[in-house]
Every structure is written in structure tokens, then in C-alpha cells.
Design a protein around this motif. Structure first.
Motif, PDB file in Angstrom:
ATOM      1  N   ALA A  41     -41.565  17.540   3.727  1.00 47.19           N
ATOM      2  CA  ALA A  41     -40.730  18.313   4.643  1.00 47.19           C
ATOM      3  C   ALA A  41     -41.447  19.527   5.207  1.00 47.19           C
ATOM      4  N   GLY A  42     -42.615  19.847   4.644  1.00 39.95           N
ATOM      5  CA  GLY A  42     -43.371  20.995   5.123  1.00 39.95           C
ATOM      6  C   GLY A  42     -42.817  22.323   4.664  1.00 39.95           C
ATOM      7  N   ILE A  43     -42.198  22.333   3.467  1.00 42.71           N
ATOM      8  CA  ILE A  43     -41.662  23.564   2.899  1.00 42.71           C
ATOM      9  C   ILE A  43     -42.116  23.663   1.452  1.00 42.71           C
ATOM     10  N   SER A  44     -41.906  24.816   0.838  1.00 49.13           N
ATOM     11  CA  SER A  44     -42.241  24.983  -0.572  1.00 49.13           C
ATOM     12  C   SER A  44     -41.124  24.400  -1.437  1.00 49.13           C
ATOM     13  N   LYS A  45     -41.466  24.081  -2.661  1.00 49.15           N
ATOM     14  CA  LYS A  45     -40.466  23.554  -3.591  1.00 49.15           C
ATOM     15  C   LYS A  45     -39.381  24.594  -3.862  1.00 49.15           C
ATOM     16  N   SER A  46     -39.776  25.849  -3.969  1.00 51.57           N
ATOM     17  CA  SER A  46     -38.789  26.909  -4.212  1.00 51.57           C
ATOM     18  C   SER A  46     -37.812  27.035  -3.047  1.00 51.57           C
ATOM     19  N   LEU A  47     -38.302  26.818  -1.841  1.00 51.34           N
ATOM     20  CA  LEU A  47     -37.419  26.881  -0.675  1.00 51.34           C
ATOM     21  C   LEU A  47     -36.467  25.689  -0.657  1.00 51.34           C
ATOM     22  N   LEU A  48     -36.956  24.530  -1.095  1.00 48.72           N
ATOM     23  CA  LEU A  48     -36.074  23.363  -1.189  1.00 48.72           C
ATOM     24  C   LEU A  48     -34.896  23.671  -2.097  1.00 48.72           C
ATOM     25  N   PHE A  49     -35.174  24.326  -3.217  1.00 46.59           N
ATOM     26  CA  PHE A  49     -34.106  24.656  -4.161  1.00 46.59           C
ATOM     27  C   PHE A  49     -33.332  25.906  -3.753  1.00 46.59           C
ATOM     28  N   HIS A  50     -33.774  26.535  -2.703  1.00 50.62           N
ATOM     29  CA  HIS A  50     -32.967  27.595  -2.089  1.00 50.62           C
ATOM     30  C   HIS A  50     -31.804  26.960  -1.324  1.00 50.62           C
ATOM     31  N   TYR A  51     -32.052  25.793  -0.754  1.00 51.95           N
ATOM     32  CA  TYR A  51     -31.019  25.086  -0.003  1.00 51.95           C
ATOM     33  C   TYR A  51     -30.157  24.203  -0.896  1.00 51.95           C
ATOM     34  N   PHE A  52     -30.755  23.643  -1.929  1.00 48.92           N
ATOM     35  CA  PHE A  52     -30.038  22.771  -2.875  1.00 48.92           C
ATOM     36  C   PHE A  52     -30.366  23.259  -4.283  1.00 48.92           C
ATOM     37  N   HIS A  53     -29.357  23.527  -5.073  1.00 50.66           N
ATOM     38  CA  HIS A  53     -29.576  24.187  -6.358  1.00 50.66           C
ATOM     39  C   HIS A  53     -30.428  23.379  -7.321  1.00 50.66           C
ATOM     40  N   ASN A  54     -30.317  22.070  -7.260  1.00 53.37           N
ATOM     41  CA  ASN A  54     -31.101  21.232  -8.171  1.00 53.37           C
ATOM     42  C   ASN A  54     -31.260  19.839  -7.571  1.00 53.37           C
ATOM     43  N   LYS A  55     -32.007  19.021  -8.262  1.00 52.24           N
ATOM     44  CA  LYS A  55     -32.337  17.677  -7.785  1.00 52.24           C
ATOM     45  C   LYS A  55     -31.083  16.807  -7.644  1.00 52.24           C
ATOM     46  N   LEU A  56     -30.185  16.898  -8.614  1.00 52.65           N
ATOM     47  CA  LEU A  56     -28.968  16.087  -8.579  1.00 52.65           C
ATOM     48  C   LEU A  56     -28.098  16.472  -7.385  1.00 52.65           C
ATOM     49  N   GLU A  57     -27.970  17.759  -7.127  1.00 52.39           N
ATOM     50  CA  GLU A  57     -27.164  18.201  -5.984  1.00 52.39           C
ATOM     51  C   GLU A  57     -27.741  17.657  -4.684  1.00 52.39           C
ATOM     52  N   LEU A  58     -29.059  17.665  -4.563  1.00 53.97           N
ATOM     53  CA  LEU A  58     -29.706  17.132  -3.371  1.00 53.97           C
ATOM     54  C   LEU A  58     -29.409  15.647  -3.220  1.00 53.97           C
ATOM     55  N   TYR A  59     -29.515  14.904  -4.307  1.00 57.05           N
ATOM     56  CA  TYR A  59     -29.293  13.458  -4.265  1.00 57.05           C
ATOM     57  C   TYR A  59     -27.868  13.142  -3.826  1.00 57.05           C
ATOM     58  N   ILE A  60     -26.898  13.804  -4.420  1.00 54.16           N
ATOM     59  CA  ILE A  60     -25.500  13.548  -4.077  1.00 54.16           C
ATOM     60  C   ILE A  60     -25.206  13.993  -2.648  1.00 54.16           C
ATOM     61  N   PHE A  61     -25.849  15.080  -2.220  1.00 52.93           N
ATOM     62  CA  PHE A  61     -25.709  15.508  -0.828  1.00 52.93           C
ATOM     63  C   PHE A  61     -26.188  14.401   0.114  1.00 52.93           C
TER      64      PHE A  61
END
Length: 210
Positions: A41-61
Motif C-alpha cells: 500500500a506504500g505506507i508504514s505498518k504503524s500507519l496501517l494500524f493507525h487506521y485499523f486497530h489490529n489485523k482481525l479488525e482489518l480482515y473483518i472490515f
């Protein structure tokens, strides 16, 4: 929820979603590296988790986003505004093609999600899929003109056979690796025409029965 993500420009949202769909579609949940999603996505991992709190939340989103987008495109292409099953499939193909052009791996993600073994994902997605399958079949039976369908095979069986074959075709297209949506559309349209010959009225088998 996910207000920070939706505050991003649409192009950036699409980059993140495409990256996440690709990584989760091609890996089991536990083996899907969020670092790879961030890099794609061209972003940092910390920024990814700024938008989604954790991996599971991202998956369900992603799962819910795919479901909502599918409903939107079904309406856009008026998929259910016909009582002819095969015309409905052709419209559905146009809707699927449009989604695949926007999010290449969304369809594969949606298919593979049902077989995900992570309990927290199973508990949400499997009931969703089962309910949707039942509701869709009931809805089809209520709106379709079954005079377009051969009488000697139960429609529920025809629907299930086509559904399984469609999933197989989709996975084969992804395995080919060129991701040319036009090729998928052409091949799938040929299959719809074949199914209309096999299961629809007017073919030689039905003429013999009439």
C-alpha cells in the motif's frame, strides 16, 4: 468506525484495500503478513494500524466492505431486475467484472474467507455466507420465471452446481496470474451460454420432453 481511514483520499483508500485483499486472498489469515500489506500500500505498518486497530479488525472490515460493494454493484447493474436466470447471470458478470477491475483480489478474498480456519473469523463469516446463500436462493425462487428453466432438475441443484463451477473458474483465473478481467468475462460468458443450453428451455432435451 474507521473514520480515520475514510478521511483518506479515495485513491489512497483503494491502494490500502487492494493491498489487503491481495495479501489475505493469497495467504491464510495467520500467515498473512501485515508488513506486506503496508509495503504493497506504500505506507508504514504503524500507519496501517493507525487506521485499523489490529489485523482481525482489518480482515473483518474487508469482508464487510466486499459485501457492501457487492450489493452496490448488484443494484447498479440491475442484476435482480429480470426474471430470466441466465440474463441475471450476465448482469451479475458485468457487476463482478467492474468490481474486479477496481479491486483485483476482492473476489478471491471473498471465496477464500469462507474456508478460513481462524475461529474469530469463522464465527462471523461462515454464518454470514450460509444465511446469504439461503436468502439468495429463496429470493431467486420468488422472482425468477422458472418457465425458462428445464423442469426435470430441481432449481436448487442447478443453482448449487453453477455456484461451485463458478468458484472453480474464478480460482483458475487467479492461478493463471495475468489478472486480465476481460479474459475472465469472455470465458465466463461462454459458460453462461453453455449453462443456458444445458439447463434452459428450448434446447434439444426439453423439446423431446414437451
Amino acid at each position: 468506525m474507521n473514520d480515520k481511514f475514510y478521511a483518506l483520499p479515495e485513491e489512497k483508500q483503494s491502494q490500502i484495500l487492494n493491498a489487503a485483499y491481495k495479501v489475505f486472498a493469497t495467504n491464510q489469515y495467520k500467515k498473512a503478513p501485515t508488513s506486506e500489506i503496508a509495503a504493497e500500500a506504500g505506507i508504514s505498518k504503524s500507519l496501517l494500524f493507525h487506521y485499523f486497530h489490529n489485523k482481525l479488525e482489518l480482515y473483518i472490515f474487508l469482508w464487510n466492505y466486499a459485501a457492501d460493494l457487492t450489493k452496490k454493484y448488484i443494484c447498479k447493474y440491475k442484476v435482480y431486475k429480470t426474471d430470466d436466470f441466465f440474463e441475471m447471470m450476465r448482469r451479475g458478470l458485468m457487476a463482478k467484472g467492474a468490481m474486479m477491475r477496481k479491486y483485483t483480489f476482492l473476489s478471491l478474498f471473498s471465496v477464500n474467507s469462507y474456508f478460513e480456519t481462524e475461529p474469530d473469523i469463522q464465527s462471523i463469516i461462515q454464518p454470514d455466507v450460509q444465511d446469504a446463500a439461503k436468502t439468495t436462493l429463496e429470493m431467486l425462487l420468488s422472482i425468477l420465471n422458472l418457465d425458462f428453466i428445464r423442469k426435470d432438475i430441481e432449481f436448487a441443484r442447478i443453482y448449487k452446481e453453477i455456484l461451485y463451477a463458478s468458484e472453480g473458474m474464478l480460482k483458475s483465473w487467479y492461478r493463471a496470474g495475468n489478472y486480465d478481467v476481460t479474459v475472465f468475462e469472455r470465458e465466463y460468458l461462454e459458460m453462461i451460454n453453455h449453462w443456458e443450453m444445458v439447463y434452459g428451455k428450448g434446447k434439444e432435451n426439453d423439446r423431446k420432453q414437451l
